[in-house]
Design an enzyme around this catalytic site. Sequence first.
Site, mmCIF file in Angstrom:
data_model
loop_
_atom_site.group_PDB
_atom_site.id
_atom_site.type_symbol
_atom_site.label_atom_id
_atom_site.label_comp_id
_atom_site.label_asym_id
_atom_site.label_seq_id
_atom_site.Cartn_x
_atom_site.Cartn_y
_atom_site.Cartn_z
ATOM 1 N N SER A 51 -27.523 -4.062 15.663
ATOM 2 C CA SER A 51 -28.296 -5.255 15.992
ATOM 3 C C SER A 51 -28.376 -5.537 17.487
ATOM 4 O O SER A 51 -28.881 -4.726 18.240
ATOM 5 C CB SER A 51 -27.705 -6.442 15.236
ATOM 6 O OG SER A 51 -28.570 -7.525 15.351
ATOM 7 N N HIS A 52 -27.841 -6.684 17.893
ATOM 8 C CA HIS A 52 -27.959 -7.117 19.286
ATOM 9 C C HIS A 52 -26.873 -6.515 20.165
ATOM 10 O O HIS A 52 -26.852 -6.762 21.365
ATOM 11 C CB HIS A 52 -27.860 -8.634 19.344
ATOM 12 C CG HIS A 52 -26.592 -9.120 18.690
ATOM 13 N ND1 HIS A 52 -26.422 -9.097 17.324
ATOM 14 C CD2 HIS A 52 -25.445 -9.574 19.211
ATOM 15 C CE1 HIS A 52 -25.207 -9.538 17.040
ATOM 16 N NE2 HIS A 52 -24.596 -9.834 18.170
ATOM 17 N N LYS A 76 -25.588 -0.460 7.579
ATOM 18 C CA LYS A 76 -25.472 -1.452 6.517
ATOM 19 C C LYS A 76 -26.327 -1.059 5.332
ATOM 20 O O LYS A 76 -27.313 -0.318 5.469
ATOM 21 C CB LYS A 76 -25.805 -2.853 7.015
ATOM 22 C CG LYS A 76 -27.247 -3.109 7.309
ATOM 23 C CD LYS A 76 -27.398 -4.600 7.590
ATOM 24 C CE LYS A 76 -28.831 -4.935 7.905
ATOM 25 N NZ LYS A 76 -29.067 -6.373 7.896
ATOM 26 N N ASP A 120 -34.455 -8.547 19.313
ATOM 27 C CA ASP A 120 -33.204 -7.832 19.577
ATOM 28 C C ASP A 120 -33.296 -6.351 19.223
ATOM 29 O O ASP A 120 -34.382 -5.830 18.941
ATOM 30 C CB ASP A 120 -32.053 -8.493 18.828
ATOM 31 C CG ASP A 120 -32.162 -8.297 17.323
ATOM 32 O OD1 ASP A 120 -33.298 -8.126 16.837
ATOM 33 O OD2 ASP A 120 -31.124 -8.306 16.640
ATOM 34 N N ASP A 124 -34.646 -8.227 14.193
ATOM 35 C CA ASP A 124 -34.564 -9.356 13.264
ATOM 36 C C ASP A 124 -34.318 -10.686 13.965
ATOM 37 O O ASP A 124 -34.525 -11.742 13.377
ATOM 38 C CB ASP A 124 -33.541 -9.102 12.137
ATOM 39 C CG ASP A 124 -32.164 -8.768 12.641
ATOM 40 O OD1 ASP A 124 -31.956 -8.767 13.873
ATOM 41 O OD2 ASP A 124 -31.278 -8.494 11.799
ATOM 42 N N ARG A 125 -33.877 -10.653 15.219
ATOM 43 C CA ARG A 125 -33.653 -11.913 15.937
ATOM 44 C C ARG A 125 -34.854 -12.272 16.804
ATOM 45 O O ARG A 125 -35.657 -11.401 17.145
ATOM 46 C CB ARG A 125 -32.433 -11.793 16.849
ATOM 47 C CG ARG A 125 -31.151 -11.602 16.102
ATOM 48 C CD ARG A 125 -29.982 -11.628 17.055
ATOM 49 N NE ARG A 125 -28.733 -11.549 16.305
ATOM 50 C CZ ARG A 125 -27.587 -12.002 16.745
ATOM 51 N NH1 ARG A 125 -27.500 -12.557 17.941
ATOM 52 N NH2 ARG A 125 -26.495 -11.905 16.008
ATOM 53 N N GLU A 184 -28.339 -20.402 13.907
ATOM 54 C CA GLU A 184 -28.220 -20.670 15.340
ATOM 55 C C GLU A 184 -28.182 -19.373 16.148
ATOM 56 O O GLU A 184 -28.457 -19.380 17.331
ATOM 57 C CB GLU A 184 -26.974 -21.512 15.621
ATOM 58 C CG GLU A 184 -25.661 -21.003 15.013
ATOM 59 C CD GLU A 184 -25.168 -19.702 15.593
ATOM 60 O OE1 GLU A 184 -25.304 -19.551 16.814
ATOM 61 O OE2 GLU A 184 -24.643 -18.870 14.832
ATOM 62 N N ARG A 200 -16.301 -18.281 18.683
ATOM 63 C CA ARG A 200 -17.524 -19.044 18.910
ATOM 64 C C ARG A 200 -17.214 -20.530 18.742
ATOM 65 O O ARG A 200 -16.595 -20.929 17.742
ATOM 66 C CB ARG A 200 -18.609 -18.645 17.919
ATOM 67 C CG ARG A 200 -18.939 -17.163 17.921
ATOM 68 C CD ARG A 200 -20.336 -16.929 17.372
ATOM 69 N NE ARG A 200 -20.608 -15.536 17.091
ATOM 70 C CZ ARG A 200 -20.870 -14.592 17.999
ATOM 71 N NH1 ARG A 200 -20.842 -14.899 19.281
ATOM 72 N NH2 ARG A 200 -21.142 -13.356 17.641
HETATM 73 C C1 G16 Z 1 -25.601 -10.973 12.062
HETATM 74 C C2 G16 Z 1 -25.808 -11.707 10.779
HETATM 75 C C3 G16 Z 1 -26.149 -13.140 11.051
HETATM 76 C C4 G16 Z 1 -25.088 -13.768 11.919
HETATM 77 C C5 G16 Z 1 -24.893 -12.960 13.183
HETATM 78 C C6 G16 Z 1 -23.743 -13.428 14.030
HETATM 79 O O1 G16 Z 1 -26.793 -10.924 12.771
HETATM 80 O O2 G16 Z 1 -26.837 -11.133 10.021
HETATM 81 O O3 G16 Z 1 -26.268 -13.795 9.843
HETATM 82 O O4 G16 Z 1 -25.447 -15.077 12.250
HETATM 83 O O5 G16 Z 1 -24.623 -11.618 12.834
HETATM 84 O O6 G16 Z 1 -22.567 -13.295 13.312
HETATM 85 P P1 G16 Z 1 -21.163 -13.534 13.979
HETATM 86 O O7 G16 Z 1 -21.180 -14.956 14.469
HETATM 87 O O8 G16 Z 1 -20.183 -13.288 12.881
HETATM 88 O O9 G16 Z 1 -21.032 -12.579 15.144
HETATM 89 P P2 G16 Z 1 -27.288 -9.569 13.434
HETATM 90 O O10 G16 Z 1 -28.580 -9.931 14.112
HETATM 91 O O11 G16 Z 1 -26.203 -9.183 14.384
HETATM 92 O O12 G16 Z 1 -27.435 -8.613 12.310
#
Ligand code: G16
Length: 542
Positions: free
Chosen positions: A112-113, A125, A276, A280-281, A363, A495
């Site tokens: 992801s990011h 995943k 990202d 998805d973001r 968020e 966080r």
């Molecule tokens: C993933 C999850 C999101 C979550 C985010 C941050 O996003 O799909 O639902 O809000 O991680 O998670 P954490 O606070 O546990 O780091 P992504 O975009 O990274 O797949």
Amino acid sequence: MIQIIPTQPIDGQKPGTSGLRKKTRVFRQPGYLENFVQSIWDGIGGGQGKVLVLGGDGRFFNTQAVQTILRMAAAAGARRVIVGRDGLLSTPAASHLIRSRGADGGVILSASHNPGGEDGDFGVKYNTANGGPAPESVTEAIYQATTQITQYQTLDSSDLDLSAPGTAHLHQTEIEVVDPVAEYAALMEKLFDFGAIRALFDSGFRLRFDAMHAITGPYAQEILVNRLGAADGSVVNATPLPDFGGGHPDPNPVWAHELMGHMMGDAAPDFGAASDGDGDRNMIVGRGVYVTPSDSLAVIAANAHLVPGYAGGLKGVARSMPTSAALDRVAEALGIACFATPTGWKYFGNLLDAGHATLCGEESAGTGSDHIREKDGLWAVLMWLNILAARRQSVAEVMAAHWQEFGRNYYSRHDYEEVDSDAAHALMEDLRARLDRLEGQTFGALRVAEAEDFSYTDPVDGLVTARQGIVVSFDGGARVVLRLSGTGTAGATLRVYLERYVAGPEGLQQDPQTALREVIDAAEALCALHARLGRTAPDVVT
Ligand code: G16
């Protein structure tokens, strides 16, 4: 020829908030990826006869991993694997393909990011037949399989050419290579008023979309420029690179500072957005105004009726618990339900499948709807463009009007990244141990009204997910939420989510950090964050 390779369990292959994320170097260790992929097959009852979707965000190791997984899917007896050209698929496009093709599931390669490259992160995943991230029951079965694995199966075959759409065979499995953009773009055409958005661009509206050298570049170019008529050059950093150009493909004001600079400058276009690593973001910025993900979700919910795909109204909405309550106010006004779930898109799946919710958001810059079962960066951008086209207002005007109507939930997240894991866990445990005694105590200028460790009971299957973040609410409605991230790959990330509501009509245009000062001070007084983590300030403030 199928090969059976003896192996043994590898520690730590437990999926987190979103699949298994590790350093790329860890994933490249011999057998590491293979063990996890075999465990996916074992956790879902075998690959025999399955139709699977496969693709990733193009980060370093994507190409080899796709070939490895194709061989293993064929060895497991999959009927067909639908794979994006060159092994590429954005996460939303993969979710859509799983649904539109009636596949049994899909494997998405992405962290992801998180940064990519040889020294960056990689991830795998599994998504189920509804197109969404596997629920906990499935990720747990996969994890259990990783602890018992004794062998994996693969093929003794050379790499497939994935450079052009078409069909090939690997052992007895059909491999269909598809254009990664086409079906997704067609879905977007169905949901949005492309004519109205095109007219907006024709009237001189200017956009800057920063793809951050990640997967959305080709999607944004096709949809925003080719189909909607945004000016050439509107999509920047549009070529996906294996290391994202050395950047951190996380669309927030800190990591997308280049875009923020443009949007806050004199020559700012009307609208800015970023996505990202895996698409998805999203981040939404107007000229001179940054829209927090929580506010963006609330604005989208309040204006969804202006968008053809949602003109019939919303069945309900959902947000992750740490997301601000701005959405709740809109839901109340609309007379629809608003659900608060643990962090992780997988928790929205049941609500969307059961028709309890149409829109969801977090968020952490994720927004989406029941069109797929993942959050969707470009979808959020198109929602905003459609809303702006319908309202004929600037982003700043839309925000001002929204806050006047609903009041403003000032919101900020302070991240302490890669802190000592023991210190972070001890901080959380000590706070948990004090929860019962916090009510009535004063920290800084704020008195605790309520304190809880968030626990979620899924309204559809009744499953309980406990210990999802500590929520301390203060008199007057302000709150602080603390939780440990489940997506990091080094140390721990704490966080701290801060929120305070101002009803208006005065005080709606403050700087969030100023408006939240008392809440920030109360959080520090509550758990001595800085002393315990050995830090003087958060690493990332969004
Ligand atoms: C993933 C999850 C999101 C979550 C985010 C941050 O996003 O799909 O639902 O809000 O991680 O998670 P954490 O606070 O546990 O780091 P992504 O975009 O990274 O797949």
